[in-house]
Write an enzyme that holds these catalytic residues in place. Sequence first.
Site, short mmCIF file in Angstrom:
data_model
loop_
_atom_site.label_atom_id
_atom_site.label_comp_id
_atom_site.label_asym_id
_atom_site.label_seq_id
_atom_site.Cartn_x
_atom_site.Cartn_y
_atom_site.Cartn_z
CD GLU A 86 -2.87 1.07 2.44
OE1 GLU A 86 -3.24 -0.05 2.86
OE2 GLU A 86 -3.28 2.13 2.93
CE LYS A 270 -6.25 -1.51 5.79
NZ LYS A 270 -5.47 -0.69 4.86
CG ASP A 286 0.60 -16.59 11.98
OD1 ASP A 286 -0.17 -15.88 11.30
OD2 ASP A 286 0.25 -17.68 12.47
CG HIS A 384 -3.52 7.72 -0.46
ND1 HIS A 384 -4.13 6.51 -0.52
CD2 HIS A 384 -2.99 7.79 0.76
CE1 HIS A 384 -4.00 5.90 0.64
NE2 HIS A 384 -3.31 6.66 1.43
C1 MEV Z 1 -5.80 3.13 5.18
O1 MEV Z 1 -5.10 1.96 4.81
C2 MEV Z 1 -5.71 3.34 6.68
C3 MEV Z 1 -6.54 4.49 7.22
O2 MEV Z 1 -7.89 4.36 6.78
C4 MEV Z 1 -6.46 4.46 8.72
C5 MEV Z 1 -7.39 5.42 9.43
O3 MEV Z 1 -8.44 5.79 8.87
O4 MEV Z 1 -7.06 5.78 10.57
C6 MEV Z 1 -6.08 5.82 6.68
#
Ligand code: MEV
Length: 430
Positions: A86, A270, A286, A384
């Site tokens: 990513e 995430k 893992d 991005h």
């Molecule tokens: C994207 O891979 C991760 C984010 O969505 C984390 C977040 O929103 O805190 C940018």
Amino acid sequence: MVQQRPSSRLPGFFKRPLAERAALISRWAGLDTSDQAVLLGMAGLNATGADHLIENVVGVYALPLGIATNFLINGRDYLIPMAVEEPSVVAGVSFAARLARDGGGFVASSDDPVMIGQIQVLDVPDVYVAAGQVMAIKEQLLEEANCCDLTIVGLGGGARGLEVRPLLDTPAGPMLIVHLLYDVRDAMGANTVNTACEKLAPMIESATGGRVNLRILSNLADHRTATAECTIHPDELETDELPGPEVVRGIVEAYAFAAADPYRAATHNKGIMNGMDAVCIATGNDWRALEAGAHAYAARSGRYSSLSEWWVDRENNLRGRLRLPVAVGTIGGATRVHPAAGVVLKILGIQSARELAEIMVSVGLAQNLAAIRALATTGIQAGHMRLHARQMAVAAGASGEMVQQIVEAMIAEGSIRLDRAQELVREMKD
Ligand code: MEV
């Protein structure tokens, strides 16, 4: 003895050509030519090697390996290899590590590497009586568990305790769950703990008169957590549009959103795992186990919530803390079989699995800061766009200098799409 190392603060690292970056890292970490060949994809895991790792192998699958710079953790400099596809993850975490560095870097700690093995006991007349019967033979059980891995016991690990957890109301009726707590030292520990659980099952059956079904490690490794904290001065967070204290407020509000709302917490967490998984994968660990432990821990109160906390301290600094289970090893599994993982461990220059866990939790906190800072200021898309445009250009068949020309053209047009990139490639090739 922990060796002194050069600084991990490498201004302009990202601007250098790939070959220079690879050479710099090789010098920094003292890599030899065979390590360098692995990093550059000229040696390393091939299909024959992969055939020894899993079943039905037909090839290998590569991922980009980037280096996160600027990390200072417990006063030591680290360059951190991250395997991730990513865009923005490595850049974001390096930026956040620089912010934290100015406030003294990350202060990280970890528990002893104690894993939990679970043994499920059914068909006992009374689960509480069975619990007593298991605890009555606790010492024999711990002694037996220690016979399973004499290497780990020799290194100071081994069985640490036993817990009994009656579950009265399950879809299969009452059952007793026995937890074996086992210090696995520098291993991730799944094999050792599973072996020990299987070994103890017959003893538990004869003590309780019950029937053992599952004997397996738990990924909710909440005896094996790692914690990182950092402090950021508000001036560090100032942007062209916003003064530092407003950015601090935005970050604390972003945390509050994740603390209160599981929908946001899932995305917030995430972001944390974007960083932790990338180091987990790079070191041959893992990552599914790490993910399972993290999300189960995030729901430990009964409501899924944020794994990290952000607040303002008395000096108006932004403070952050992250704590979660980090069950990773530096021996065993793919860590020593996958050639790239071996080189990654060399670059990290770590002494133990606990040190790796402390690095990973610091990376998680930095990644979280990078994400919520961007979200609370310009939004995530601005950063991005350039990388997204690069991916589009490459996917459209551009190479060499053409990639950059197409990126600039699409950004100038404000339209970053594959069909437009393909059009530009065609025009430039004509
Ligand atoms: C994207 O891979 C991760 C984010 O969505 C984390 C977040 O929103 O805190 C940018």
